[in-house]
Design a protein around this motif. Structure first.
Motif, mmCIF file in Angstrom:
data_model
loop_
_atom_site.group_PDB
_atom_site.id
_atom_site.type_symbol
_atom_site.label_atom_id
_atom_site.label_comp_id
_atom_site.label_asym_id
_atom_site.label_seq_id
_atom_site.Cartn_x
_atom_site.Cartn_y
_atom_site.Cartn_z
ATOM 1 N N ASP A 95 0.722 -1.281 -0.009
ATOM 2 C CA ASP A 95 0.114 0.002 0.091
ATOM 3 C C ASP A 95 1.020 1.232 -0.048
ATOM 4 O OD1 ASP A 95 -2.507 1.257 0.314
ATOM 5 O OD2 ASP A 95 -1.756 1.804 2.223
ATOM 6 N N THR A 96 1.976 1.243 0.777
ATOM 7 C CA THR A 96 3.236 2.158 0.904
ATOM 8 C C THR A 96 3.545 2.533 -0.588
ATOM 9 O OG1 THR A 96 3.363 1.963 3.064
ATOM 10 C CG2 THR A 96 4.948 3.232 2.078
ATOM 11 N N PHE A 97 3.932 1.561 -1.346
ATOM 12 C CA PHE A 97 4.381 1.642 -2.335
ATOM 13 C C PHE A 97 3.583 2.495 -3.496
ATOM 14 C CE2 PHE A 97 7.518 -1.998 -1.499
ATOM 15 C CZ PHE A 97 8.623 -1.287 -1.332
ATOM 16 N N ILE A 98 2.348 1.892 -3.431
ATOM 17 C CA ILE A 98 1.333 2.379 -4.539
ATOM 18 C C ILE A 98 1.044 3.799 -4.176
ATOM 19 C CG2 ILE A 98 -0.995 2.002 -5.369
ATOM 20 C CD1 ILE A 98 -0.891 -0.741 -4.816
ATOM 21 N N LEU A 99 0.788 4.080 -2.666
ATOM 22 C CA LEU A 99 0.371 5.499 -2.692
ATOM 23 C C LEU A 99 1.602 6.520 -2.789
ATOM 24 C CD1 LEU A 99 -1.198 5.306 0.735
ATOM 25 C CD2 LEU A 99 -2.219 5.972 -1.296
ATOM 26 N N ALA A 100 2.811 6.192 -2.683
ATOM 27 C CA ALA A 100 3.956 6.839 -3.070
ATOM 28 C C ALA A 100 4.251 6.961 -4.597
ATOM 29 C CB ALA A 100 5.178 6.310 -2.501
ATOM 30 N N GLY A 101 3.769 5.897 -5.276
ATOM 31 C CA GLY A 101 3.951 5.909 -6.834
ATOM 32 C C GLY A 101 2.838 6.723 -7.332
ATOM 33 N N GLU A 102 1.456 6.563 -6.778
ATOM 34 C CA GLU A 102 0.396 7.554 -7.180
ATOM 35 C C GLU A 102 0.777 9.017 -7.004
ATOM 36 O OE1 GLU A 102 -3.404 4.598 -6.377
ATOM 37 O OE2 GLU A 102 -2.605 6.031 -4.822
ATOM 38 N N GLY A 103 1.469 9.479 -5.954
ATOM 39 C CA GLY A 103 1.727 10.863 -5.754
ATOM 40 C C GLY A 103 2.801 11.138 -6.857
ATOM 41 N N LEU A 104 3.908 10.359 -6.757
ATOM 42 C CA LEU A 104 4.857 10.602 -7.746
ATOM 43 C C LEU A 104 4.388 10.813 -9.234
ATOM 44 C CD1 LEU A 104 7.683 8.389 -6.235
ATOM 45 C CD2 LEU A 104 7.807 10.833 -6.265
ATOM 46 N N ALA A 105 3.550 10.035 -9.690
ATOM 47 C CA ALA A 105 2.909 10.088 -10.864
ATOM 48 C C ALA A 105 2.299 11.263 -11.318
ATOM 49 C CB ALA A 105 1.687 8.865 -11.280
ATOM 50 N N GLU A 106 1.454 11.996 -10.044
ATOM 51 C CA GLU A 106 0.720 13.125 -10.141
ATOM 52 C C GLU A 106 1.703 14.353 -10.258
ATOM 53 O OE1 GLU A 106 -1.777 13.245 -6.697
ATOM 54 O OE2 GLU A 106 -3.012 11.694 -7.539
ATOM 55 N N LEU A 107 3.040 14.180 -9.837
ATOM 56 C CA LEU A 107 3.940 15.278 -9.952
ATOM 57 C C LEU A 107 4.781 15.174 -11.309
ATOM 58 C CD1 LEU A 107 5.563 15.012 -6.432
ATOM 59 C CD2 LEU A 107 3.990 16.722 -7.249
ATOM 60 N N GLY A 108 4.197 13.984 -12.145
ATOM 61 C CA GLY A 108 4.722 13.895 -13.626
ATOM 62 C C GLY A 108 6.343 13.081 -13.508
ATOM 63 N N ALA A 132 -6.571 -13.084 -0.465
ATOM 64 C CA ALA A 132 -6.982 -13.221 -1.966
ATOM 65 C C ALA A 132 -7.420 -11.820 -2.356
ATOM 66 C CB ALA A 132 -7.803 -14.378 -2.335
ATOM 67 N N ALA A 133 -8.694 -11.302 -1.377
ATOM 68 C CA ALA A 133 -9.262 -10.042 -1.652
ATOM 69 C C ALA A 133 -7.998 -8.990 -1.614
ATOM 70 C CB ALA A 133 -10.194 -9.898 -0.513
ATOM 71 N N THR A 134 -7.316 -8.931 -0.809
ATOM 72 C CA THR A 134 -6.369 -7.837 -0.738
ATOM 73 C C THR A 134 -5.315 -7.947 -1.961
ATOM 74 O OG1 THR A 134 -6.070 -8.047 1.744
ATOM 75 C CG2 THR A 134 -4.254 -6.937 0.726
ATOM 76 N N ARG A 135 -4.995 -9.133 -2.301
ATOM 77 C CA ARG A 135 -4.072 -9.164 -3.251
ATOM 78 C C ARG A 135 -4.743 -8.611 -4.757
ATOM 79 N NH1 ARG A 135 0.156 -12.732 -3.530
ATOM 80 N NH2 ARG A 135 -0.970 -13.882 -1.852
ATOM 81 N N ARG A 136 -6.095 -8.971 -5.024
ATOM 82 C CA ARG A 136 -7.014 -8.476 -6.114
ATOM 83 C C ARG A 136 -6.897 -7.015 -6.019
ATOM 84 N NH1 ARG A 136 -9.809 -13.383 -5.245
ATOM 85 N NH2 ARG A 136 -11.367 -12.388 -4.075
ATOM 86 N N HIS A 137 -7.351 -6.543 -4.811
ATOM 87 C CA HIS A 137 -7.388 -5.046 -4.852
ATOM 88 C C HIS A 137 -6.124 -4.245 -5.179
ATOM 89 C CE1 HIS A 137 -8.893 -1.023 -3.293
ATOM 90 N NE2 HIS A 137 -8.085 -1.307 -2.565
ATOM 91 N N LEU A 138 -4.934 -4.865 -4.609
ATOM 92 C CA LEU A 138 -3.517 -4.277 -4.977
ATOM 93 C C LEU A 138 -3.396 -4.435 -6.562
ATOM 94 C CD1 LEU A 138 -1.605 -6.030 -2.132
ATOM 95 C CD2 LEU A 138 -2.055 -3.607 -2.432
ATOM 96 N N PHE A 139 -4.091 -5.342 -7.194
ATOM 97 C CA PHE A 139 -3.551 -5.263 -8.549
ATOM 98 C C PHE A 139 -4.449 -4.601 -9.243
ATOM 99 C CE2 PHE A 139 -1.557 -9.564 -7.930
ATOM 100 C CZ PHE A 139 -0.397 -9.298 -8.623
ATOM 101 N N GLN A 140 -5.826 -4.147 -8.744
ATOM 102 C CA GLN A 140 -6.608 -3.310 -9.294
ATOM 103 C C GLN A 140 -6.218 -1.713 -9.452
ATOM 104 O OE1 GLN A 140 -10.378 -3.776 -7.181
ATOM 105 N NE2 GLN A 140 -10.710 -5.881 -8.184
ATOM 106 N N ARG A 141 -5.338 -1.475 -8.338
ATOM 107 C CA ARG A 141 -4.958 -0.136 -7.793
ATOM 108 C C ARG A 141 -3.723 -0.130 -8.856
ATOM 109 N NH1 ARG A 141 -3.859 0.410 -1.907
ATOM 110 N NH2 ARG A 141 -3.005 2.608 -2.570
#
Length: 571
Positions: A95-108, A132-141
């Motif tokens: 979750d931390t990796f994804i949130l950091a990635g999303e923020g960096l993507a928004e910064l270009g 399983a549900a957590t894993r699927r949710h991570l891949f959706q994000r």
């Protein structure tokens, strides 16, 4: 960070008993971003989970203040904590990796975002702890994240995986590995038995050399009796529980024929083991016996550990494959610690294919490498200046052959933080080893061999601020090394400073391996040639954390191109 924007009263309020984590929250609530940053960076009491979350919140605060450079640094620090911390559950890590990635993507910052998303992808794919549900949710994000940065292939793969039917996770999140408080006591009778076994082993080795590889049966029997006598005395003083790695291998059907020699406490004082390629030379260490056993054909694989260079270096000296996975990918439960935040369980094999099989069993994750020509980042600078001439020439020859075979070799510059890596690694190494051994050492320092005794004594003198600063340097280097790996599939260096030394009093220099133990990145050595004296040379490949599949793919391809003989030449 602007020191003028730090509130001194708030920054030092912890001296009055206010928890640092509460101070960070208060500073963020009052929009004092730099105060929050200062507390987070220098606090020894805030846990990794709280730090990662706070850096993400701090990044958002910096964005509101239109301080985008500071926001980017905060996102990257959150990702660095997720990379290094052994305490984060895999769900929080991803979750931390994804949130950091999303923020960096928004910064270009699409390249930096890609690194964060790839880390999350690796965790979501490899973790045995995610439901399983957590894993699927991570891949959706991840699907949405990869779409945002234009990586269509990974976006499609993430979408496909989000629809997979994953099995229910039955392995609970492991608790943090804690250091052992003291070394086991070694009474006089055990020391005498150890000395007797050492003398018999040396006599057997000398006789084997004198007789051209043959030894009388009575000497072999004497060594067996000495080993049994020593073990019978040691057993009451050691926990009888097997290391979890050994139990996993046995459950999978492996035959465990016995134990091999190691340096004392997996540190410096050499074992009696000799190098199968030339018995006047060291096999390396600390995992001396394991490397020699695989090299000489006694067994197809053997376990070892690495805190500095104790898997990669002996594997290179003995001409076999040595693999050190990402920190904590393989359980350390039941392994006596040397320095708990640097210790890795690794192993030795004759081939990269065997290394893949063993990794899959020990990690519980199915890695399916696809050997193909990689893009290799050659690190010159320190490595070229420090390497023995024969070692560097061997690496350049191997690099030329790999290029001829289809690999792309690009030269990369070491990050600025690299100059602090070795002293910081030494501080953490000595401090944690001293903590593990303090009580036993104070009671009976003479039970330790000279080099280990000196190491523990020195570690007890290191002040806590120096240890904490070294840990911060570790975070900075990991962040910069991850950025460097955005420019290549793997980093390429020699596996050792020199070939195997013509001495049994030293196991060699771990300087080329210690940086990757320091930051916890996976590394592998593959034999790449021989010196003029007929001693093996190895090339070291390093990849991203949890990127073992890609690292094994590159190593397998290099192994095929280099076509090294699988064992010592017959004298």
């Amino acid at each position: 960070m602007d020191s003028d924007d730090i509130d001194p009263a708030l920054a030092v309020a912890g001296l009055g008993g206010v928890p640092d984590v509460d101070l960070v929250a208060q500073a963020l609530a009052e929009a004092r971003a730099d105060t929050s940053f200062a507390i987070l960076v220098f606090s020894p009491s805030i846990g990794d989970r709280e730090s990662a979350g706070a850096f993400l919140l701090l990044a958002n605060r910096y964005r509101i203040d239109d301080r985008l450079r500071q926001a980017m640094a905060s996102y990257r620090l959150a990702g660095t904590i997720a990379t290094l911390s052994p305490d984060l559950p895999d769900s929080v890590r991803a979750d931390t990796f994804i949130l950091a990635g999303e923020g960096l993507a928004e910064l270009g910052e699409f390249g930096l975002a890609q690194l964060q998303f790839d880390q999350a992808y690796n965790v979501a794919t490899a973790s045995t702890h995610l439901q399983a549900a957590t894993r699927r949710h991570l891949f959706q994000r991840l699907h949405r994240g990869y779409q945002a940065i234009g990586d269509k292939e990974r976006a499609r793969s993430s979408l496909d995986l989000s629809a997979e039917v994953f099995p229910t996770a039955t392995v609970p999140e492991p608790p943090p590995a804690l250091p052992v408080a003291e070394a086991p006591a070694l009474p006089l009778e055990i020391q005498q038995a150890e000395a007797a076994r050492w003398q018999v082993a040396q006599a057997l080795a000398t006789t084997v050399l004198e007789r051209g590889g043959r030894a009388p049966h009575e000497l072999v029997a004497d060594l067996g009796n000495a080993l049994v006598a020593e073990d019978q005395l040691r057993l009451p003083y050691y926990d009888s529980q097997l290391a979890e790695t050994v139990a996993i291998l046995r459950d999978a059907g492996a035959v465990i024929p016995g134990k091999t020699e190691t340096t004392e406490f997996a540190a410096y004082d050499p074992a009696p083991t000799r190098n199968p390629w030339n018995t006047e030379h060291t096999p390396g260490g600390s995992s001396s016996g394991s490397a020699a056993a695989v090299s000489s054909g006694m067994c197809p694989t053997a376990l070892g550990s690495q805190t500095g260079g104790s898997v990669i270096r002996p594997a290179a000296f003995c001409g076999v494959v040595g693999f050190k996975p990402t920190y904590d990918l393989i359980s350390r439960l039941g392994v006596f610690p040397l320095a708990w935040s640097l210790d890795h369980v690794g192993f030795f094999t004759r081939t990269v294919e065997d290394a893949t099989i063993l990794l899959n069993v020990l990690s519980g994750v199915e890695h399916r490498p696809d050997p193909e020509p990689p893009k290799l980042g050659l690190l010159r600078g320190y490595y070229e200046k420090t390497a023995d001439e024969s070692v560097w020439e061997g690496l350049m020859d191997a690099a030329d052959r790999l290029e001829d075979g289809g690999a792309e070799v690009v030269e990369l510059r070491l990050p600025r933080s690299f100059e602090y890596v070795h002293p910081a690694h030494s501080i953490i190494f000595a401090t944690e080893a001293a903590s593990v051994h303090e009580e036993g050492f104070r009671k009976n320092p003479e039970s330790y061999k000279p080099k280990m005794r000196s190491h523990v004594a020195g570690g007890l003198l290191i002040p806590s601020p120096a240890y904490l600063r070294a840990k911060r340097i570790r975070g900075v280097f990991a962040m910069e090394a991850r950025d460097l790996l955005g420019e290549a599939d793997c980093l390429l260096t020699p596996s050792s400073v020199t070939p195997a030394l013509r001495s049994l009093k030293s196991t060699g220099d771990p300087a080329f391996n210690a940086p990757w133990s320091f930051c916890g990145f996976p590394s592998i050595t593959v034999p790449c040639g021989l010196t003029g004296d007929g001693l093996p040379l190895g090339l070291q490949l390093t990849g991203l954390p949890y990127g073992e599949e890609g690292l094994l793919s590159a190593a397998g391809w290099c192994e095929r191109i280099l076509d090294f003989p699988k064992g010592p030449r017959t004298p």
